[in-house]
Scaffold this motif. Structure first.
Motif, PDB file in Angstrom:
ATOM      1  N   ALA A  88       0.869  -1.184   0.000  1.00 43.53           N
ATOM      2  CA  ALA A  88       0.000   0.000   0.000  1.00 43.53           C
ATOM      3  C   ALA A  88       0.900   1.226   0.000  1.00 43.53           C
ATOM      4  CB  ALA A  88      -0.923  -0.003   1.215  1.00 43.53           C
ATOM      5  N   ALA A  89       0.301   2.372  -0.289  1.00 44.93           N
ATOM      6  CA  ALA A  89       1.079   3.608  -0.355  1.00 44.93           C
ATOM      7  C   ALA A  89       0.300   4.761   0.243  1.00 44.93           C
ATOM      8  CB  ALA A  89       1.442   3.932  -1.800  1.00 44.93           C
ATOM      9  N   ILE A  90       1.035   5.691   0.817  1.00 46.92           N
ATOM     10  CA  ILE A  90       0.461   6.975   1.218  1.00 46.92           C
ATOM     11  C   ILE A  90       0.985   7.995   0.223  1.00 46.92           C
ATOM     12  CG2 ILE A  90       0.240   8.703   3.033  1.00 46.92           C
ATOM     13  CD1 ILE A  90       0.886   6.476   5.049  1.00 46.92           C
ATOM     14  N   ILE A  91       0.072   8.599  -0.542  1.00 45.91           N
ATOM     15  CA  ILE A  91       0.436   9.621  -1.524  1.00 45.91           C
ATOM     16  C   ILE A  91       0.281  10.977  -0.851  1.00 45.91           C
ATOM     17  CG2 ILE A  91       0.025  10.527  -3.827  1.00 45.91           C
ATOM     18  CD1 ILE A  91       0.810   7.562  -3.804  1.00 45.91           C
ATOM     19  N   ILE A  92       1.345  11.763  -0.897  1.00 43.07           N
ATOM     20  CA  ILE A  92       1.397  13.018  -0.144  1.00 43.07           C
ATOM     21  C   ILE A  92       1.820  14.159  -1.070  1.00 43.07           C
ATOM     22  CG2 ILE A  92       2.453  14.188   1.850  1.00 43.07           C
ATOM     23  CD1 ILE A  92       3.222  11.335   2.853  1.00 43.07           C
ATOM     24  N   GLU A  93       1.149  15.278  -0.975  1.00 38.53           N
ATOM     25  CA  GLU A  93       1.611  16.487  -1.652  1.00 38.53           C
ATOM     26  C   GLU A  93       2.583  17.219  -0.731  1.00 38.53           C
ATOM     27  OE1 GLU A  93      -1.898  18.625  -2.846  1.00 38.53           O
ATOM     28  OE2 GLU A  93      -2.433  17.125  -4.373  1.00 38.53           O
ATOM     29  N   ASP A  94       3.466  17.992  -1.321  1.00 35.93           N
ATOM     30  CA  ASP A  94       4.600  18.507  -0.551  1.00 35.93           C
ATOM     31  C   ASP A  94       4.281  19.683   0.369  1.00 35.93           C
ATOM     32  OD1 ASP A  94       4.291  20.538  -2.397  1.00 35.93           O
ATOM     33  OD2 ASP A  94       6.235  20.249  -3.367  1.00 35.93           O
ATOM     34  N   ASP A  95       3.016  20.082   0.458  1.00 34.78           N
ATOM     35  CA  ASP A  95       2.645  21.146   1.401  1.00 34.78           C
ATOM     36  C   ASP A  95       1.931  20.581   2.624  1.00 34.78           C
ATOM     37  OD1 ASP A  95       0.378  20.399   0.047  1.00 34.78           O
ATOM     38  OD2 ASP A  95      -0.388  22.437  -0.252  1.00 34.78           O
ATOM     39  N   VAL A  96       2.190  19.312   2.914  1.00 30.39           N
ATOM     40  CA  VAL A  96       1.543  18.624   4.031  1.00 30.39           C
ATOM     41  C   VAL A  96       2.529  18.416   5.174  1.00 30.39           C
ATOM     42  CG1 VAL A  96       0.561  16.393   4.733  1.00 30.39           C
ATOM     43  CG2 VAL A  96      -0.184  17.468   2.607  1.00 30.39           C
ATOM     44  N   GLU A  97       2.024  18.560   6.388  1.00 33.82           N
ATOM     45  CA  GLU A  97       2.779  18.188   7.586  1.00 33.82           C
ATOM     46  C   GLU A  97       2.268  16.832   8.053  1.00 33.82           C
ATOM     47  OE1 GLU A  97       2.484  21.199  10.567  1.00 33.82           O
ATOM     48  OE2 GLU A  97       3.798  22.603   9.487  1.00 33.82           O
ATOM     49  N   VAL A  98       3.173  15.887   8.227  1.00 34.02           N
ATOM     50  CA  VAL A  98       2.759  14.528   8.592  1.00 34.02           C
ATOM     51  C   VAL A  98       3.160  14.221  10.034  1.00 34.02           C
ATOM     52  CG1 VAL A  98       2.891  13.702   6.230  1.00 34.02           C
ATOM     53  CG2 VAL A  98       4.899  13.523   7.688  1.00 34.02           C
ATOM     54  N   PRO A  99       2.346  13.439  10.731  1.00 37.01           N
ATOM     55  CA  PRO A  99       2.678  13.076  12.118  1.00 37.01           C
ATOM     56  C   PRO A  99       3.694  11.937  12.141  1.00 37.01           C
ATOM     57  CG  PRO A  99       0.637  12.035  11.489  1.00 37.01           C
ATOM     58  CD  PRO A  99       1.046  12.884  10.314  1.00 37.01           C
ATOM     59  N   PRO A 100       4.444  11.789  13.205  1.00 39.00           N
ATOM     60  CA  PRO A 100       5.463  10.736  13.277  1.00 39.00           C
ATOM     61  C   PRO A 100       4.898   9.330  13.197  1.00 39.00           C
ATOM     62  CG  PRO A 100       5.180  11.812  15.410  1.00 39.00           C
ATOM     63  CD  PRO A 100       4.449  12.634  14.409  1.00 39.00           C
ATOM     64  N   GLU A 101       3.643   9.133  13.590  1.00 41.27           N
ATOM     65  CA  GLU A 101       3.045   7.795  13.602  1.00 41.27           C
ATOM     66  C   GLU A 101       2.205   7.531  12.348  1.00 41.27           C
ATOM     67  OE1 GLU A 101       0.088  10.585  15.538  1.00 41.27           O
ATOM     68  OE2 GLU A 101       2.273  10.331  15.462  1.00 41.27           O
ATOM     69  N   LEU A 102       2.476   8.248  11.262  1.00 39.55           N
ATOM     70  CA  LEU A 102       1.659   8.149  10.058  1.00 39.55           C
ATOM     71  C   LEU A 102       1.548   6.710   9.537  1.00 39.55           C
ATOM     72  CD1 LEU A 102       0.084   9.577   7.766  1.00 39.55           C
ATOM     73  CD2 LEU A 102       2.267   9.828   6.571  1.00 39.55           C
ATOM     74  N   ILE A 103       2.662   6.020   9.381  1.00 35.47           N
ATOM     75  CA  ILE A 103       2.650   4.659   8.841  1.00 35.47           C
ATOM     76  C   ILE A 103       1.912   3.712   9.783  1.00 35.47           C
ATOM     77  CG2 ILE A 103       4.055   2.705   8.128  1.00 35.47           C
ATOM     78  CD1 ILE A 103       4.187   5.004   6.178  1.00 35.47           C
ATOM     79  N   GLU A 104       2.158   3.843  11.071  1.00 30.83           N
ATOM     80  CA  GLU A 104       1.505   2.966  12.046  1.00 30.83           C
ATOM     81  C   GLU A 104      -0.007   3.167  12.027  1.00 30.83           C
ATOM     82  OE1 GLU A 104       1.776   1.844  16.827  1.00 30.83           O
ATOM     83  OE2 GLU A 104       2.830   3.598  16.022  1.00 30.83           O
ATOM     84  N   ARG A 105      -0.440   4.403  11.910  1.00 37.40           N
ATOM     85  CA  ARG A 105      -1.876   4.666  11.868  1.00 37.40           C
ATOM     86  C   ARG A 105      -2.494   4.156  10.571  1.00 37.40           C
ATOM     87  NH1 ARG A 105      -2.513  10.800  14.138  1.00 37.40           N
ATOM     88  NH2 ARG A 105      -4.751  10.361  13.923  1.00 37.40           N
ATOM     89  N   ALA A 106      -1.755   4.233   9.479  1.00 29.89           N
ATOM     90  CA  ALA A 106      -2.237   3.697   8.215  1.00 29.89           C
ATOM     91  C   ALA A 106      -2.401   2.177   8.304  1.00 29.89           C
ATOM     92  CB  ALA A 106      -1.280   4.058   7.081  1.00 29.89           C
ATOM     93  N   ALA A 153      -4.461  15.897  -0.835  1.00 28.78           N
ATOM     94  CA  ALA A 153      -3.105  16.145  -0.357  1.00 28.78           C
ATOM     95  C   ALA A 153      -2.480  14.973   0.379  1.00 28.78           C
ATOM     96  CB  ALA A 153      -3.082  17.383   0.543  1.00 28.78           C
ATOM     97  N   CYS A 154      -3.312  14.054   0.889  1.00 30.22           N
ATOM     98  CA  CYS A 154      -2.758  12.911   1.630  1.00 30.22           C
ATOM     99  C   CYS A 154      -3.811  11.806   1.679  1.00 30.22           C
ATOM    100  CB  CYS A 154      -2.343  13.342   3.039  1.00 30.22           C
ATOM    101  SG  CYS A 154      -1.494  12.059   3.982  1.00 30.22           S
ATOM    102  N   TYR A 155      -3.491  10.671   1.073  1.00 30.33           N
ATOM    103  CA  TYR A 155      -4.428   9.548   1.102  1.00 30.33           C
ATOM    104  C   TYR A 155      -3.662   8.229   1.055  1.00 30.33           C
ATOM    105  CZ  TYR A 155      -3.790   9.902  -4.015  1.00 30.33           C
ATOM    106  OH  TYR A 155      -3.262   9.993  -5.270  1.00 30.33           O
ATOM    107  N   LEU A 156      -4.311   7.207   1.571  1.00 28.70           N
ATOM    108  CA  LEU A 156      -3.781   5.855   1.625  1.00 28.70           C
ATOM    109  C   LEU A 156      -4.447   5.037   0.526  1.00 28.70           C
ATOM    110  CD1 LEU A 156      -2.350   3.452   3.172  1.00 28.70           C
ATOM    111  CD2 LEU A 156      -4.382   3.397   4.637  1.00 28.70           C
ATOM    112  N   VAL A 157      -3.659   4.282  -0.238  1.00 29.12           N
ATOM    113  CA  VAL A 157      -4.228   3.508  -1.334  1.00 29.12           C
ATOM    114  C   VAL A 157      -3.547   2.143  -1.408  1.00 29.12           C
ATOM    115  CG1 VAL A 157      -2.618   4.501  -3.038  1.00 29.12           C
ATOM    116  CG2 VAL A 157      -4.821   3.577  -3.802  1.00 29.12           C
TER     117      VAL A 157
END
Length: 245
Positions: A88-106, A153-157
């Protein structure tokens, strides 16, 4: 499950890339950079895979250069993901701030809703939310009766979700954020989080690469030319409600 993170970044947006890398350096997340496509650099007569009549009819305005570039950039990111060995992938645009636990939450989201093929992790609105499940980390996942929700700007697919998108939304007739949400048309099992996991950067997001509100207003049709657009939006609203239920 192996989840990769893919960031869309234009060559000229050097500071955005540096800012994002500086954020993630603190918690060791690896990003794959996808070179964004600059729509303004591609003459209109050289653009491909656009149903221009459908776009005008369905959106009630002319297309922005940045919208075309954004659309093609996201399809490129999906193709890049499918060339990897990620599940799976998280697609992110470059004007996004991501949390440190992003992958774990996904990971927790996909465990809670295993049938999901796309989950929006950032929206402008989430009204009339219908809960499907809550992840072990507390993220509420479901669908919204009201939309469009705005933002791609940020989605999981998942791989199946990316394959369906590349096959079914290859020809552009809506902006990318709307095209992603239209599970009733694109065949993707689409969900959203109730509360945003990522957020737009308060600094870089103000310097839009797509278009300002004034740009949208200049291209918007007036009067009778928008009648068909209003009708089509009403039909889309009905389809959205049926899909969410």
């Amino acid at each position: 499950m192996k989840i990769g993170a893919y960031v869309i970044n234009l060559d000229r947006s050097i500071e955005r890339w540096r800012s994002l890398i500086a954020q993630t350096a603190q918690f060791g997340m690896q990003f794959v950079r996808v070179v964004g496509i600059d729509g303004a650099a591609i003459p209109a007569q050289q653009r491909t895979d656009i149903d221009e009549r459908a776009f005008l009819r369905q959106n009630g305005r002319l297309m922005l250069d940045g919208e075309y570039g954004c659309y093609r950039s996201h399809l490129k990111a999906l193709s890049t993901f499918l060339e990897s060995d990620d599940d799976a992938a998280i697609i992110i645009e470059d004007d996004v701030e991501v949390p440190p636990e992003l992958i774990e939450r996904a990971e927790a989201i996909l465990a809670a809703v295993p049938e999901a093929e796309l989950v929006k992790l950032l929206n402008h609105r989430s009204r009339w939310f219908r809960l499907r499940a809550t992840s072990r980390l507390g993220d509420r996942i479901g669908r919204c009766l009201h939309g469009p929700q705005g933002s791609a700007a940020c989605y999981l697919v998942t791989r199946t979700g990316a394959e369906k998108l590349l096959r079914n939304i290859r020809v552009m007739s809506y902006p990318l954020d709307i095209a992603l949400e239209r599970g009733w048309q694109n065949g993707v099992n689409v969900f959203t989080v109730k509360d945003n996991i990522a957020r737009l950067s308060p600094t870089t997001s103000k310097m839009t690469e797509i278009g300002t509100r004034a740009d949208y207003r200049k291209r918007k049709f007036r009067g009778p030319r928008r009648a068909i657009t209003h009708l089509m939006r009403a039909l889309e609203y009905t389809r959205r409600i049926r899909y969410a239920l």
